[in-house]
Design an enzyme around this catalytic site. Sequence first.
Site, mmCIF file in Angstrom:
data_model
loop_
_atom_site.group_PDB
_atom_site.id
_atom_site.type_symbol
_atom_site.label_atom_id
_atom_site.label_comp_id
_atom_site.label_asym_id
_atom_site.label_seq_id
_atom_site.Cartn_x
_atom_site.Cartn_y
_atom_site.Cartn_z
ATOM 1 N N GLY A 1 -4.313 1.060 13.884
ATOM 2 C CA GLY A 1 -4.671 0.903 12.482
ATOM 3 C C GLY A 1 -4.695 2.178 11.680
ATOM 4 O O GLY A 1 -4.685 2.130 10.451
ATOM 5 N N GLN A 2 -4.734 3.349 12.331
ATOM 6 C CA GLN A 2 -4.837 4.611 11.608
ATOM 7 C C GLN A 2 -3.593 5.468 11.834
ATOM 8 O O GLN A 2 -2.934 5.349 12.865
ATOM 9 C CB GLN A 2 -6.079 5.371 12.066
ATOM 10 C CG GLN A 2 -7.366 4.639 11.729
ATOM 11 C CD GLN A 2 -8.586 5.484 12.046
ATOM 12 O OE1 GLN A 2 -9.024 6.280 11.225
ATOM 13 N NE2 GLN A 2 -9.123 5.318 13.229
ATOM 14 N N LYS B 1 0.842 -1.202 0.000
ATOM 15 C CA LYS B 1 0.000 0.000 0.000
ATOM 16 C C LYS B 1 0.877 1.251 0.000
ATOM 17 O O LYS B 1 0.594 2.226 -0.692
ATOM 18 C CB LYS B 1 -0.933 -0.016 1.211
ATOM 19 C CG LYS B 1 -1.964 -1.125 1.195
ATOM 20 C CD LYS B 1 -2.934 -1.053 2.347
ATOM 21 C CE LYS B 1 -2.286 -1.376 3.671
ATOM 22 N NZ LYS B 1 -1.852 -2.777 3.788
ATOM 23 N N MET C 1 -6.556 -5.286 16.733
ATOM 24 C CA MET C 1 -8.009 -5.314 16.890
ATOM 25 C C MET C 1 -8.525 -6.540 17.621
ATOM 26 O O MET C 1 -9.591 -6.499 18.226
ATOM 27 C CB MET C 1 -8.688 -5.216 15.519
ATOM 28 C CG MET C 1 -8.417 -3.920 14.780
ATOM 29 S SD MET C 1 -8.858 -2.460 15.714
ATOM 30 C CE MET C 1 -7.241 -1.914 16.258
ATOM 31 N N CYS D 1 -11.763 1.153 17.202
ATOM 32 C CA CYS D 1 -10.575 0.332 16.942
ATOM 33 C C CYS D 1 -9.553 0.304 18.062
ATOM 34 O O CYS D 1 -8.741 -0.616 18.110
ATOM 35 C CB CYS D 1 -9.903 0.758 15.634
ATOM 36 S SG CYS D 1 -9.260 2.442 15.622
ATOM 37 N N MET D 2 -9.524 1.293 18.958
ATOM 38 C CA MET D 2 -8.436 1.283 19.933
ATOM 39 C C MET D 2 -8.811 1.813 21.305
ATOM 40 O O MET D 2 -7.941 1.929 22.177
ATOM 41 C CB MET D 2 -7.253 2.077 19.389
ATOM 42 C CG MET D 2 -7.540 3.544 19.190
ATOM 43 S SD MET D 2 -6.235 4.418 18.303
ATOM 44 C CE MET D 2 -4.773 3.710 18.979
#
Length: 801
Positions: A385-386, A83, A348, A167-168
């Site tokens: 994740g971000q 990516k 996650m 998510c966190m």
Amino acid sequence: MLTVDRRTFVKSAAMAAATAAAAGTTRSFALPVLPGSGLRWEKAPCRFCGTGCHVMVATENGRVVAIQGDQKADVNKGLLCVKGYHVGAILYGEDRLTRPMLRRDGRLVPISWEEAIGIVADKIAENPKGFALYGSGQWTIGEGFIGNKFMKAGLGSNHIDGNPRLCMSSAVTGFLSTFGVDEPPGCYDDLDRCDVAIMWGNNMAEMHPVLFSRLVDRRTRGEKVTIIDLTTRRTRTSEFADEVLFFKPHGDLAIANGIAHLLVRNGTFDRAFVEKHCNFRQLGPASEDGSPPAMLGEPMTFDEYAKAVEPYTPERVEELSGVPAAKVRMLGEMFGRRDLRINSLWCMGMNQHTRGTAINCLVHGIHLLSGHIGTPGNAATSLTGQPSACGTVREVGTLCHLLPGGRVVTNAEHRREAEELWNVPEGRIGATPGYHTVEMFKRFNTPTAEGGDITTMWVQVTNPGQTLPNLYRNFRRKKDLADKFLIVSDVYPTATTELADLVLPSAMWVEKNGMYGNSERRTQQWFKMVEPPGEARGDAWQMIAVSRRLFDMGHEGMKGRDGKWIFHTTDKAGREVPIWEWEHYYDVNVDERMFEEYRPFTRLKHKDLAPYQEYVKARGLRWPVVQQSDGSWRETRWRFSGFDDPYVGKGRDYQFYHSVTKDDKALIWFRPHEFPPEMPDAEYPFWLCTGRVLEHWHTGTMTRRIPQLHRAMPKAYVEMHADDAARLGVRNGEVVAVKSRRGEIDLPVWIGGRGDPKPGEVFVPFFDEGRLINLVTLDEYDPYSRQPDYKKCAVAIVRKA
């Protein structure tokens, strides 16, 4: 177990996707162009995950034309995942949003920015208490700070939340419950020093491949690194693992308690460390009104703790988790050894969990109990994740209960500190937390007359129309509610803009200045490099423009103590700069202006950040960053450790200086094993787990517009074990219905692919907006973090006629 070097591992992952797309002719952004070739090269963090890889971005004639890994960056040392190598292409999808659009007669039609800003301001002014702002860990630090100040110090409303709630937030409550302060004590350097790396339900090889490569590369240098994959399905991480231990959903709670049981029973816990640096903790009784016990619990003695973990024998843990008793003993023996350095890693799997706070606390607890913490290689590491879920949401505090710098709205002293730093009147910031994400969207999707008191919502930099659990209840109902107004700022059409009443086109990544904060407390900076397309404008400017419009309308909340606008900005000569006008927004560096206003907050809880210009010179700095006697700025790799953390008292080896118990001690928690709220039965006999894939990032809004990645993974699927497929008479590629009590979708079956669930379980990725698996998922959440569980609900698999 496979052994490959780091570059081979990362390149093979990239080539797997590239080979699948080889038939295409679209130009790749991973070009073999070297700096010095005449292109303009500048640094930036990658736009995708929380790893925080640095890239070198080449521009020519106003366009990004090439991407390379930044060899000067400690995080990735020149490497990128598939990516990352294509990140430049996210700017150039054919359907970029380029003009504001308002829904009229069921259709989105172009309008001017002047009208769009006026509509947003009018909607807020009509019902300020019914307005909510929903952001994300993709907000830059500046954007998050502006949004937080706009809501809490301007409107006096705490109805702001972000998708890191999904998510966190369980990682946050776990850190707070254990250490009294958020974010990991260790850093990525622990990957280079550990002897054992334990994956607690995370597929690190695909989700954080550059970090995983740091482990596998060490093997090629002759180092022994034991990788243990605790998992519910076989993944690419399993291929590199020395031990693959399959566990039942929620079995991780039993495993952690089983390790603690063995440490206590065998006397292999680190008694000296525990006595000097730890207290024991448990939850108190439930409240009379049925609400959960207080998150920070009540004290327990070591003997009480020992009695609490006593039932978790290896044999009992095997019954609860499915992991063989012998393997539970193996884990207990590893943690009991002082000659091993152990790094636990999760994402996650532990966070999207109805007992996410509990499992986070338990994993921290076994590291504390065994003394495997605070020295290089010994760590409990939460991955994100971000790109700025840590730097923006957790640190800036863009959640409904937080203030910048680790402060909370329920604390009167914290509110006064924030009001002083924001220069707004005392009492402006509300004392009651706003609605968390699931509650916020439930209320927005409930008729106003039936208690749905959120009437206008502004969504920026995220796609809740695809990511919310139980989508019909929590998002799709909006379609039939005429009294609700949805504003969406985004770069492409999404499942969220599909129901939007007003769509605002945003600038993205290097089309604006920005700063992110990654998973290891590293704050990163970049400058604008190219212009956004058409009339697209930055999210920060959009909020500033609305704030100014409200100020001009006479809204008292947009005034500071001095009567000036709360975002009043001057140039070096002291003249006001009209940053609410787009043509003047870049007359000054608004990012730097907001960052310097934010910095004093960071010193309130030892999260110190350096001046903005220090980040311009660096490839990120890990906080706390403190100034030395010679004027230089020094980052911190290991918090709470006397050899590295400047806030640890002189002569002390460890000091947990924000401890819940105010005695510089961390907490070792007991939390019991509990079963999930929904389990398979005769009608819905399968477990469903959802997640990501290597090629796509989250909902695929950006990556599905990169031809190479889209061709490599064009659509979602359902992974199923071969035995289950044979029993149902289902062949590879055949379409089945995945049904739950909430909804259903049709998906092709993938048998024996890159992932392989256990019998009785299925896995579905959530990147495909044409196949919304979150119509099926459950919206039950952890009682403390309010984070939903996307990893386990009951479904049926029905063969299509």
